[in-house]
Motif scaffolding. Sequence first.
Motif, PDB file in Angstrom:
ATOM      1  N   THR B  27       0.850  -1.191   0.000  1.00 23.77           N
ATOM      2  CA  THR B  27       0.000   0.000   0.000  1.00 23.77           C
ATOM      3  C   THR B  27       0.879   1.230   0.000  1.00 23.77           C
ATOM      4  OG1 THR B  27      -0.132   0.017   2.414  1.00 23.77           O
ATOM      5  CG2 THR B  27      -1.923  -1.088   1.222  1.00 23.77           C
ATOM      6  N   ARG B  28       0.347   2.302  -0.567  1.00 26.66           N
ATOM      7  CA  ARG B  28       1.024   3.599  -0.529  1.00 26.66           C
ATOM      8  C   ARG B  28       0.021   4.580   0.059  1.00 26.66           C
ATOM      9  NH1 ARG B  28       5.770   5.798  -3.048  1.00 26.66           N
ATOM     10  NH2 ARG B  28       6.052   7.799  -2.034  1.00 26.66           N
ATOM     11  N   ASP B  38      13.754  -3.964  -7.665  1.00 24.55           N
ATOM     12  CA  ASP B  38      14.740  -3.236  -8.482  1.00 24.55           C
ATOM     13  C   ASP B  38      15.935  -4.098  -8.873  1.00 24.55           C
ATOM     14  OD1 ASP B  38      16.288  -3.374  -6.191  1.00 24.55           O
ATOM     15  OD2 ASP B  38      16.885  -1.285  -6.239  1.00 24.55           O
ATOM     16  N   THR B  39      15.925  -5.380  -8.480  1.00 23.54           N
ATOM     17  CA  THR B  39      17.051  -6.257  -8.811  1.00 23.54           C
ATOM     18  C   THR B  39      16.619  -7.425  -9.700  1.00 23.54           C
ATOM     19  OG1 THR B  39      18.105  -5.695  -6.704  1.00 23.54           O
ATOM     20  CG2 THR B  39      18.895  -7.661  -7.831  1.00 23.54           C
ATOM     21  N   THR B  68       9.034   4.025  -5.019  1.00 21.09           N
ATOM     22  CA  THR B  68       8.878   3.946  -3.561  1.00 21.09           C
ATOM     23  C   THR B  68       9.653   5.049  -2.865  1.00 21.09           C
ATOM     24  OG1 THR B  68       8.454   1.581  -3.515  1.00 21.09           O
ATOM     25  CG2 THR B  68       9.397   2.524  -1.538  1.00 21.09           C
ATOM     26  N   SER B  69      10.885   5.282  -3.331  1.00 22.24           N
ATOM     27  CA  SER B  69      11.765   6.234  -2.664  1.00 22.24           C
ATOM     28  C   SER B  69      12.502   7.168  -3.615  1.00 22.24           C
ATOM     29  CB  SER B  69      12.831   5.492  -1.851  1.00 22.24           C
ATOM     30  OG  SER B  69      12.262   4.669  -0.879  1.00 22.24           O
ATOM     31  N   ALA B  70      12.753   6.701  -4.824  1.00 22.82           N
ATOM     32  CA  ALA B  70      13.663   7.416  -5.717  1.00 22.82           C
ATOM     33  C   ALA B  70      13.019   8.637  -6.362  1.00 22.82           C
ATOM     34  CB  ALA B  70      14.163   6.476  -6.806  1.00 22.82           C
ATOM     35  N   THR B  71      13.858   9.605  -6.652  1.00 26.66           N
ATOM     36  CA  THR B  71      13.443  10.744  -7.472  1.00 26.66           C
ATOM     37  C   THR B  71      14.387  10.875  -8.666  1.00 26.66           C
ATOM     38  OG1 THR B  71      14.798  12.310  -6.235  1.00 26.66           O
ATOM     39  CG2 THR B  71      12.554  11.967  -5.460  1.00 26.66           C
ATOM     40  N   ARG B 141       8.669  -5.297 -14.804  1.00 22.59           N
ATOM     41  CA  ARG B 141       9.817  -4.407 -14.644  1.00 22.59           C
ATOM     42  C   ARG B 141      11.060  -5.216 -14.985  1.00 22.59           C
ATOM     43  NH1 ARG B 141      12.274  -0.982  -9.452  1.00 22.59           N
ATOM     44  NH2 ARG B 141      13.978  -0.056 -10.644  1.00 22.59           N
ATOM     45  N   ALA B 143      14.082  -5.374 -14.379  1.00 24.47           N
ATOM     46  CA  ALA B 143      14.959  -4.733 -13.389  1.00 24.47           C
ATOM     47  C   ALA B 143      16.439  -4.925 -13.672  1.00 24.47           C
ATOM     48  CB  ALA B 143      14.630  -5.264 -11.997  1.00 24.47           C
ATOM     49  N   MET B 152      17.012   2.885 -11.513  1.00 25.75           N
ATOM     50  CA  MET B 152      16.280   3.506 -10.404  1.00 25.75           C
ATOM     51  C   MET B 152      16.372   2.614  -9.163  1.00 25.75           C
ATOM     52  SD  MET B 152      12.269   4.577 -10.108  1.00 25.75           S
ATOM     53  CE  MET B 152      11.729   3.053  -9.314  1.00 25.75           C
ATOM     54  N   ALA B 153      16.823   3.165  -8.079  1.00 25.00           N
ATOM     55  CA  ALA B 153      16.946   2.409  -6.834  1.00 25.00           C
ATOM     56  C   ALA B 153      15.579   2.247  -6.173  1.00 25.00           C
ATOM     57  CB  ALA B 153      17.904   3.114  -5.882  1.00 25.00           C
ATOM     58  N   GLY B 154      15.325   1.046  -5.700  1.00 22.76           N
ATOM     59  CA  GLY B 154      14.091   0.803  -4.968  1.00 22.76           C
ATOM     60  C   GLY B 154      12.947   0.357  -5.857  1.00 22.76           C
ATOM     61  N   GLU B 157       6.141   1.119  -7.946  1.00 21.74           N
ATOM     62  CA  GLU B 157       4.802   0.806  -7.437  1.00 21.74           C
ATOM     63  C   GLU B 157       3.767   1.062  -8.534  1.00 21.74           C
ATOM     64  OE1 GLU B 157       5.559   2.004  -2.759  1.00 21.74           O
ATOM     65  OE2 GLU B 157       4.735   3.516  -4.113  1.00 21.74           O
TER      66      GLU B 157
END
Lengths: 85, 166
Positions: B27-28, B38-39, B68-71, B141, B143, B152-154, B157
Amino acid sequence: MALLTDPQKAEVYKEIIQKFGDRHELLSGIKKQDIKDAITNTDQFQEDNKAAFNNVLPTAVKNNLAAKAKAELFMIVADAKYKSQ
Amino acid sequence: MASGNTLFTVSPESNNPPAASFATVDTRNGYMVLDFDDTADESAIFKCFMPANYAAGGITVTVAWMATSATTGNISLDVALMSITDDADDLDTKAFAAANNANPATASASGEVKYTDITFTDGADMDSVAAGEWYLLKVTRDANGTTSTDDMAGDMELLGVRIKET
């Protein structure tokens, strides 16, 4: 202890990404390879400085505590320092 | 239907995960999403229906996703289709057509949703999905970056997918 193997580093990467993801840690300007390089460099730093860390410990601890326990001591102190941030 | 008209939409709730290497439910901020690692390559599969008034042209699949975290960084995103033709296609043996790929950059802020278009021409590119047919849509993905760069790390979603006439 020797440096981490590639499979060990892959496991560390997965754990870090999982933890960062769980709390949506902002990864601004950071790509996959940057984190992998950070793991490698941190591993090397710990290897290069393990004697220095050992030398700051009180003699009784230095001489009697197992290496794994010293590592746990290091991690718990580091975790406590940044826990509230 | 005319160009640009929506043919079908899917959401994470309608995922039919493959037996292995599947995207996982998360969930977000309380909204259901599917997490793509990501792997290792991971996929989600959705059952879709092509409306009877589909005009038999190309389609555009728009994947709505977040980091999830990356920009920073790009993902390698594959989409593949598999038609289920009446009294012809055997689900025990039928395979997906070759995937089409996009290589989008993540949104400028974590939590912002990126809309990524992947186009298919009518015919073999979309496994000749015809009006009035069920079909399967697989989102992967890539990856490990087999088709295009994925740095992209992480997790990625997935929030939803829209299929429209191109």
